[in-house]
Design a protein around this motif. Structure first.
Motif, short mmCIF file in Angstrom:
data_model
loop_
_atom_site.label_atom_id
_atom_site.label_comp_id
_atom_site.label_asym_id
_atom_site.label_seq_id
_atom_site.Cartn_x
_atom_site.Cartn_y
_atom_site.Cartn_z
N MET A 1 0.82 -1.21 0.00
CA MET A 1 0.00 0.00 0.00
C MET A 1 0.86 1.26 0.00
SD MET A 1 -2.68 1.93 0.18
CE MET A 1 -4.10 0.87 0.24
N GLN A 3 3.51 2.05 -1.37
CA GLN A 3 4.01 2.49 -2.67
C GLN A 3 2.93 3.25 -3.45
OE1 GLN A 3 3.40 -0.63 -1.90
NE2 GLN A 3 2.48 -1.76 -3.60
N ASP A 4 1.68 3.14 -3.00
CA ASP A 4 0.58 3.84 -3.67
C ASP A 4 0.23 5.15 -2.98
OD1 ASP A 4 0.41 1.67 -5.37
OD2 ASP A 4 -1.07 0.65 -4.12
N ARG A 19 -2.37 7.53 -4.60
CA ARG A 19 -2.30 7.65 -6.06
C ARG A 19 -3.33 6.79 -6.78
NH1 ARG A 19 3.72 8.53 -5.38
NH2 ARG A 19 3.96 6.31 -5.05
N PHE A 20 -4.19 6.13 -6.01
CA PHE A 20 -5.22 5.32 -6.66
C PHE A 20 -6.48 6.15 -6.85
CE2 PHE A 20 -4.37 3.99 -2.25
CZ PHE A 20 -5.46 4.54 -1.61
N VAL A 21 -7.35 5.68 -7.73
CA VAL A 21 -8.55 6.44 -8.08
C VAL A 21 -9.80 5.90 -7.40
CG1 VAL A 21 -7.65 7.26 -10.27
CG2 VAL A 21 -8.90 5.10 -10.19
N ARG A 22 -9.70 4.77 -6.74
CA ARG A 22 -10.85 4.25 -6.01
C ARG A 22 -10.44 4.04 -4.56
NH1 ARG A 22 -14.32 2.29 -10.36
NH2 ARG A 22 -15.91 1.67 -8.87
N ASP A 24 -12.17 2.32 -1.72
CA ASP A 24 -13.36 1.51 -1.51
C ASP A 24 -13.06 0.37 -0.54
OD1 ASP A 24 -11.87 -0.28 -3.01
OD2 ASP A 24 -13.08 -0.08 -4.82
N ALA A 26 -12.14 -2.46 -0.96
CA ALA A 26 -10.99 -3.30 -1.30
C ALA A 26 -9.67 -2.74 -0.79
CB ALA A 26 -10.93 -3.53 -2.81
N ASN A 27 -9.60 -1.45 -0.55
CA ASN A 27 -8.30 -0.89 -0.14
C ASN A 27 -8.39 0.10 1.03
OD1 ASN A 27 -9.48 1.30 -1.39
ND2 ASN A 27 -7.86 1.64 -2.89
N LEU B 22 -13.69 -8.82 -2.31
CA LEU B 22 -13.80 -7.37 -2.48
C LEU B 22 -13.13 -6.87 -3.76
CD1 LEU B 22 -13.26 -6.24 1.23
CD2 LEU B 22 -15.41 -6.41 -0.05
N GLU B 156 -8.10 1.60 -11.60
CA GLU B 156 -6.84 1.80 -10.88
C GLU B 156 -5.74 2.20 -11.83
OE1 GLU B 156 -6.04 1.76 -7.76
OE2 GLU B 156 -7.96 1.19 -6.94
#
Lengths: 113, 161
Positions: A1, A3-4, A19-22, A24, A26-27, B22, B156
């Motif tokens: 994580m 690294q993002d 740097r991710f776009v979602r 949610d 999952a993360n 997920l 992503e």
């Protein structure tokens, strides 16, 4: 994580930029844990969601958890601001009224003004 | 801007994932978004529909005791979009749940069902053949794209978390 996530520490604030776009289910928990694991040296923490185009309730919960933990005591990280440029994402903050509990701004400049 | 009228069809969307987790839910919703954006563009109502379905799917995985599948079947009309979500998790009627925000604005959880109800115009439920069938319907009121709309769904760009 990690690294993002980009972390930039300045004199008066720390800017955390995923740097991710979602953000949610999952993360969100990994993001929360990564943020809370940082060694903060500034009072203000800016969570810059400039890349985020989708957020769900788990993502919101992660932001709230960060705010709760960092803001629970004076000192480093006690002032949490969230930058949300995307109007549709910002709408989610508004209809859930999280913007009443956490300061939300459309730009990093406004967050640090 | 006029909303393009999709070609009529009895089933305009049929997506399924098996043994969903997920990350698979995220992929399912991204596929849904791509189909919706392709037909209608990125509108406020459709972003809401995608969010509502994402919340419902996550609910199945996290609170429904798991499911062997989740299936999304969509009918794309000129003025409305309907997506029926089928799963074989424990019986649960999202439409019957009181959808309110937590009293504490800093509560860590408790917003998912509220968002589902906020983001769709109609939500109905049936239990058929040991399956949950939720029907999500949004009316396409705005003919303009969502503020901050993008031509591609929010996929992503970095390594999956």
């Amino acid at each position: 994580m990690m690294q993002d996530i980009q972390v930039d520490a300045f004199d008066e604030n720390t800017r955390i930029t995923p740097r991710f776009v979602r953000l949610d289910a999952a993360n969100a928990r990994d993001f929360r844990d990564a943020c809370l694991g940082l060694q903060l040296t500034t009072t203000r923490v800016v969570l810059d969601l400039s890349h985020v185009k989708f957020i769900d309730s788990t993502g919101l919960g992660a932001l709230v958890a960060i705010k709760r933990q960092l803001g629970s005591s004076p000192g480093s990280g006690s002032d949490v601001v969230v930058v949300v440029p995307d109007p549709s994402v910002r709408t989610i903050f508004e209809i859930t009224r999280i913007d009443k509990a956490i300061r939300v701004t459309p730009s990093y400049e406004e967050a640090t003004a | 801007m006029n909303t393009p009228t999709p070609a009529p069809g009895p089933t305009d969307l049929d997506l399924v994932c098996y043994q969903p987790d997920l990350l698979m839910i995220r992929d399912l919703i991204e596929r849904l978004e791509r189909r919706l954006w392709r037909c209608y563009g990125d509108t406020r109502e459709l972003r809401g529909l995608a969010l509502a379905l994402s919340e419902a799917c996550v609910n199945v995985v996290v609170h429904g005791g798991g499911a062997s599948f989740i299936r999304l079947i969509g009918d794309f009309g000129k003025d409305q979009v309907t997506v029926t979500m089928l799963d074989d998790s424990a019986e649960f009627d999202l439409s019957a749940v009181k959808a309110s925000l937590p009293d504490d604005p800093l509560a860590v959880s408790g917003r998912g069902l509220f968002l589902i109800h906020q983001c769709v115009d109609t939500l109905s439920y049936q239990r058929v053949s040991h399956q949950n069938q939720h029907r999500f319907e949004v009316r396409l009121v705005s003919s303009t794209q969502a503020p901050g709309a993008q031509t591609q769904p929010a996929t992503e760009t970095a390594t999956a978390a």
